[in-house]
Design an enzyme around this catalytic site. Structure first.
Site, PDB file in Angstrom:
ATOM      1  N   ASN A  14       0.841  -1.201   0.000  1.00  0.00           N
ATOM      2  CA  ASN A  14       0.000   0.000   0.000  1.00  0.00           C
ATOM      3  C   ASN A  14       0.868   1.239   0.000  1.00  0.00           C
ATOM      4  O   ASN A  14       2.043   1.177   0.368  1.00  0.00           O
ATOM      5  CB  ASN A  14      -0.843   0.083   1.289  1.00  0.00           C
ATOM      6  N   GLY A  42       1.757  -1.327   3.830  1.00  0.00           N
ATOM      7  CA  GLY A  42       1.159  -2.623   3.515  1.00  0.00           C
ATOM      8  C   GLY A  42       1.981  -3.672   4.244  1.00  0.00           C
ATOM      9  O   GLY A  42       3.214  -3.643   4.199  1.00  0.00           O
ATOM     10  N   GLY A 228       7.598  -8.469  25.126  1.00  0.00           N
ATOM     11  CA  GLY A 228       8.328  -9.460  24.327  1.00  0.00           C
ATOM     12  C   GLY A 228       7.379 -10.402  23.620  1.00  0.00           C
ATOM     13  O   GLY A 228       6.389  -9.957  23.039  1.00  0.00           O
ATOM     14  N   ALA A 252       4.869  -0.830  12.538  1.00  0.00           N
ATOM     15  CA  ALA A 252       5.758  -1.831  11.913  1.00  0.00           C
ATOM     16  C   ALA A 252       6.595  -2.634  12.908  1.00  0.00           C
ATOM     17  O   ALA A 252       7.486  -3.370  12.499  1.00  0.00           O
ATOM     18  CB  ALA A 252       6.662  -1.228  10.842  1.00  0.00           C
ATOM     19  N   ALA A 253       6.297  -2.535  14.205  1.00  0.00           N
ATOM     20  CA  ALA A 253       7.008  -3.397  15.180  1.00  0.00           C
ATOM     21  C   ALA A 253       6.711  -4.854  14.857  1.00  0.00           C
ATOM     22  O   ALA A 253       7.629  -5.684  14.751  1.00  0.00           O
ATOM     23  CB  ALA A 253       6.575  -3.070  16.609  1.00  0.00           C
ATOM     24  N   GLY A 254       5.434  -5.156  14.666  1.00  0.00           N
ATOM     25  CA  GLY A 254       5.045  -6.533  14.340  1.00  0.00           C
ATOM     26  C   GLY A 254       5.642  -6.974  13.005  1.00  0.00           C
ATOM     27  O   GLY A 254       6.096  -8.113  12.863  1.00  0.00           O
ATOM     28  N   ASP A 255       5.647  -6.078  12.020  1.00  0.00           N
ATOM     29  CA  ASP A 255       6.200  -6.429  10.699  1.00  0.00           C
ATOM     30  C   ASP A 255       7.700  -6.713  10.800  1.00  0.00           C
ATOM     31  O   ASP A 255       8.212  -7.643  10.171  1.00  0.00           O
ATOM     32  CB  ASP A 255       5.945  -5.291   9.691  1.00  0.00           C
TER      33      ASP A 255
END
Ligand code: ADP
Length: 315
Positions: A14, A42, A228, A252-255
C-alpha cells in the site's frame, strides 16, 4: 528441490497517505492546516523489506496497480534488494492506498482502498510455486483475499516449506486452515479474536497458545508489545522478554518482528528461542524510530545492538 535461505513473502503493498491534523474531521467537515506525508506500507511489503534488510534474501508475491504509486513501490522494493519477479501489475485496479488522518491527540482514522491487493489470487500463488518450493520459509498476513492465503498454506504444506502466518489484521480463521500452519504470530488482540481468550499477561497468553496448538499449529508465538513474545511449541512454553527501549513510534514493530523471525527460520542456524530473541531485538529497534519501512533496521545494526545493548543513531 534444494532449499535456499530465501523467504517468500506473499501479501499486500500500500501507499500510506498521512495528514497530521488538529482533530479528525466530522462527516461533512473540512479542516485546514494539516501537514501531509506519504510512506510505503502494507504488511506484505513491510515484512518483505524487513526480510531483505535483516535476512538478505526476499521474494515478494504481490499486486500493484499500473500507476505512479505501484511503480514507485516496485522501485523501492528493488532498492531494498527484494526479488520483484512475482510482483504483478494489475491493469484493472489502482494500487492499494491507505488514507490516514492523525489528530494531535494521537487518535487516527484510516480508510483503506485495497485495490490491486484484492486481486492477488490463487493463480498468483501457483505461479510462484517454484520459488515457494525452493524457499527456506514462506511468510504471509491477512491483507489479501482469504482464498489466496488458504491456497498458499496448502501449497507450502505440500512442498514441505514452513509457513509463518502473521494473522493481521485480526479475523477468525477456520480449523481447516490452522492445522497446516507451521508458525502463527498473533499480537494480543489477534490472539483474542482467534481463540476467544483475552490475552493480558503470560498466563492468558499460555491459554490462548494452547488453544491454537490444539488446532494443529506447530509453533505459536504471541507478541506482547514491550513485554516481548510468548512461545508455545513442542519443546518450549515460555515468555522471551523484550528489550527495554524508549518507544517513539510502534508502527511496523510486528512487521519487523515477523520479517526478522522468518529470516532466521529460513536460515535455520539458531534455536527457536534465539530466533525469537533476535526478532525481539530487531522489533525493539524499530519502535525507537519513526515511520513504517524507514524504521526497519539492517542486520548489522541488530547484531551490534545484541552485543552492546545500545541502539545506533539512524544514518
Ligand atoms: P503489533 O505491532 O503487531 O501490534 P506488538 O505490539 O506485540 O505487535 O509488537 C511486536 C514486537 O515488537 C514485540 O513482540 C516486541 O518484540 C517488539 N516491541 C513492541 N513494542 C515494544 C516496546 N515498547 N519496547 C520494546 N519492544 C517492543
Amino acid at each position: 528441490m534444494k532449499k535456499s535461505k530465501r523467504v517468500v513473502v506473499v501479501g499486500s503493498s500500500n501507499t500510506d497517505m498521512i495528514v497530521n491534523v488538529e482533530r479528525i474531521p466530522a462527516p461533512g467537515e473540512t479542516i485546514l492546516g494539516g501537514e501531509f506525508s506519504m510512506a510505503a506500507g502494507g504488511k506484505g511489503a513491510n515484512q518483505a523489506v524487513a526480510v531483505a534488510r535483516i535476512g538478505g534474501d526476499a521474494s515478494l508475491v504481490a499486486r500493484v496497480g499500473d500507476d505512479t504509486f505501484g511503480n514507485q513501490a516496485i522501485e523501492n522494493f528493488r532498492k531494498d534488494g527484494i526479488d520483484v519477479s512475482q510482483v504483478k501489475i494489475d491493469e484493472s485496479e489502482a494500487s492499494g492506498v491507505a488514507l490516514i488522518n492523525v489528530a494531535a491527540s494521537g487518535e487516527n482514522s484510516i480508510s483503506v482502498a485495497s485495490g490491486a491487493n484484492s486481486k492477488l489470487s490463487e493463480n498468483d500463488v501457483e505461479a510462484a510455486a517454484a520459488a515457494i518450493e525452493s524457499a527456506g520459509a514462506v511468510l504471509t498476513q491477512l491483507e489479501t483475499p482469504l482464498e489466496t492465503v488458504e491456497r498458499l498454506v496448502r501449497l507450502s504444506k505440500e512442498k514441505g516449506v514452513p509457513l509463518i502466518l502473521n494473522p493481521a489484521p485480526a479475523r477468525a480463521l477456520s480449523d481447516e486452515l490452522l492445522k497446516d500452519v507451521a508458525v502463527i504470530t498473533p499480537n494480543e488482540s489477534e490472539a483474542e479474536i482467534l481463540t476467544g481468550i483475552k490475552v493480558i499477561d503470560v498466563s492468558t497468553a499460555k491459554q490462548a497458545a494452547a488453544s491454537l496448538r490444539e488446532k494443529g499449529v506447530g509453533v505459536v508465538i504471541i507478541t506482547l508489545g514491550a513485554k516481548g513474545a510468548y512461545v508455545s511449541c513442542e519443546d518450549h512454553e515460555q515468555l522471551i522478554e523484550g528489550f527495554p527501549v524508549e518507544p517513539i513510534d510502534t508502527t511496523a514493530a510486528g512487521d519487523t518482528f515477523n520479517g526478522a523471525f522468518a529470516s532466521e527460520m529460513a536460515k535455520g542456524e539458531l534455536s527457536i528461542l534465539d530466533m525469537i530473541r533476535f526478532a525481539n531485538a530487531a522489533a525493539a529497534m524499530s519502535v525507537t524510530r519513526a515511520g513504517a519501512q524507514p524504521s526497519i533496521p539492517r542486520r548489522g545494526e541488530v547484531e551490534r545492538f545484541l552485543k552492546s545493548g545500545k541502539i545506533e543513531e539512524m544514518r
